[in-house]
Motif scaffolding. Sequence first.
Motif, PDB file in Angstrom:
ATOM      1  N   LYS A   1       3.585   9.373 -11.608  1.00 50.29           N
ATOM      2  CA  LYS A   1       2.536   9.915 -12.482  1.00 50.29           C
ATOM      3  C   LYS A   1       2.096   8.911 -13.547  1.00 50.29           C
ATOM      4  O   LYS A   1       1.987   9.239 -14.727  1.00 50.29           O
ATOM      5  CB  LYS A   1       2.984  11.221 -13.109  1.00 50.29           C
ATOM      6  N   ILE A   2       1.855   7.682 -13.141  1.00 51.93           N
ATOM      7  CA  ILE A   2       1.337   6.664 -14.052  1.00 51.93           C
ATOM      8  C   ILE A   2      -0.184   6.766 -14.027  1.00 51.93           C
ATOM      9  O   ILE A   2      -0.814   6.480 -13.019  1.00 51.93           O
ATOM     10  CB  ILE A   2       1.788   5.248 -13.625  1.00 51.93           C
ATOM     11  N   LYS A   3      -0.757   7.189 -15.141  1.00 52.43           N
ATOM     12  CA  LYS A   3      -2.218   7.317 -15.224  1.00 52.43           C
ATOM     13  C   LYS A   3      -2.848   5.963 -15.533  1.00 52.43           C
ATOM     14  O   LYS A   3      -3.757   5.517 -14.861  1.00 52.43           O
ATOM     15  CB  LYS A   3      -2.618   8.321 -16.302  1.00 52.43           C
ATOM     16  N   THR A   4      -2.385   5.329 -16.590  1.00 54.69           N
ATOM     17  CA  THR A   4      -2.872   4.006 -16.965  1.00 54.69           C
ATOM     18  C   THR A   4      -1.680   3.161 -17.376  1.00 54.69           C
ATOM     19  O   THR A   4      -0.649   3.687 -17.814  1.00 54.69           O
ATOM     20  CB  THR A   4      -3.860   4.076 -18.153  1.00 54.69           C
TER      21      THR A   4
ATOM     22  N   PHE B   1       2.427   1.804  -3.475  1.00 54.66           N
ATOM     23  CA  PHE B   1       1.513   2.352  -4.471  1.00 54.66           C
ATOM     24  C   PHE B   1       1.091   3.781  -4.141  1.00 54.66           C
ATOM     25  O   PHE B   1       0.830   4.570  -5.048  1.00 54.66           O
ATOM     26  CB  PHE B   1       0.312   1.438  -4.680  1.00 54.66           C
ATOM     27  N   LYS B   2       1.053   4.142  -2.861  1.00 59.10           N
ATOM     28  CA  LYS B   2       0.792   5.537  -2.504  1.00 59.10           C
ATOM     29  C   LYS B   2       1.943   6.428  -2.959  1.00 59.10           C
ATOM     30  O   LYS B   2       1.741   7.584  -3.303  1.00 59.10           O
ATOM     31  CB  LYS B   2       0.587   5.682  -0.999  1.00 59.10           C
ATOM     32  N   TRP B   3       3.158   5.903  -2.945  1.00 61.05           N
ATOM     33  CA  TRP B   3       4.308   6.657  -3.422  1.00 61.05           C
ATOM     34  C   TRP B   3       4.297   6.756  -4.945  1.00 61.05           C
ATOM     35  O   TRP B   3       4.665   7.786  -5.515  1.00 61.05           O
ATOM     36  CB  TRP B   3       5.604   6.000  -2.958  1.00 61.05           C
ATOM     37  N   ILE B   4       3.898   5.687  -5.618  1.00 63.17           N
ATOM     38  CA  ILE B   4       3.889   5.658  -7.083  1.00 63.17           C
ATOM     39  C   ILE B   4       2.969   6.725  -7.653  1.00 63.17           C
ATOM     40  O   ILE B   4       3.331   7.415  -8.603  1.00 63.17           O
ATOM     41  CB  ILE B   4       3.477   4.265  -7.601  1.00 63.17           C
ATOM     42  N   LYS B   5       1.759   6.860  -7.086  1.00 72.87           N
ATOM     43  CA  LYS B   5       0.765   7.775  -7.668  1.00 72.87           C
ATOM     44  C   LYS B   5       1.291   9.195  -7.863  1.00 72.87           C
ATOM     45  O   LYS B   5       1.266   9.709  -8.975  1.00 72.87           O
ATOM     46  CB  LYS B   5      -0.497   7.784  -6.830  1.00 72.87           C
ATOM     47  N   PRO B   6       1.769   9.884  -6.829  1.00 69.64           N
ATOM     48  CA  PRO B   6       2.192  11.274  -7.051  1.00 69.64           C
ATOM     49  C   PRO B   6       3.564  11.408  -7.704  1.00 69.64           C
ATOM     50  O   PRO B   6       3.827  12.375  -8.402  1.00 69.64           O
ATOM     51  CB  PRO B   6       2.205  11.870  -5.653  1.00 69.64           C
ATOM     52  N   ASN B   7       4.444  10.445  -7.499  1.00 65.94           N
ATOM     53  CA  ASN B   7       5.813  10.608  -7.975  1.00 65.94           C
ATOM     54  C   ASN B   7       6.043  10.109  -9.393  1.00 65.94           C
ATOM     55  O   ASN B   7       6.736  10.749 -10.166  1.00 65.94           O
ATOM     56  CB  ASN B   7       6.795   9.919  -7.027  1.00 65.94           C
TER      57      ASN B   7
ATOM     58  N   GLU C   1       0.833  -1.214   0.000  1.00 65.07           N
ATOM     59  CA  GLU C   1       0.000   0.000   0.000  1.00 65.07           C
ATOM     60  C   GLU C   1       0.866   1.262   0.000  1.00 65.07           C
ATOM     61  O   GLU C   1       0.607   2.200  -0.741  1.00 65.07           O
ATOM     62  CB  GLU C   1      -0.914   0.021   1.231  1.00 65.07           C
TER      63      GLU C   1
END
Length: 91
Positions: free
Chosen positions: A44-47, A36-42, A33
């Motif tokens: 910037k993988i949308k899809t 993935f919380k780190w992945i989202k803002p850093n 978890e």
Amino acid sequence: MVGNRACSKCVNARTVSGRWFCRQIYKARWQIEIFFKWIKPNLKIKTFLGTSKNAVMTHIWVAMCYYLLLSLNDSRLARLKPQDPQLCLQL
């Protein structure tokens, strides 16, 4: 599914090793978890470009390499602090 069997065994177990096993599963889940919380803002993988495990893993690895290269470049430029803006373009 192995994960569901492990969790049902974990819930039903009353031994010390069963409780330890539960804690380890919970701890591993939270590490995922946090990742993935780190992945989202850093990153910037949308899809993701693919749906297979290999495609997703490759996409994440490429994005992480890109992030590391950018951060290394930023730290290098911050350390140098050149006076000439054209020098930044040459680095």
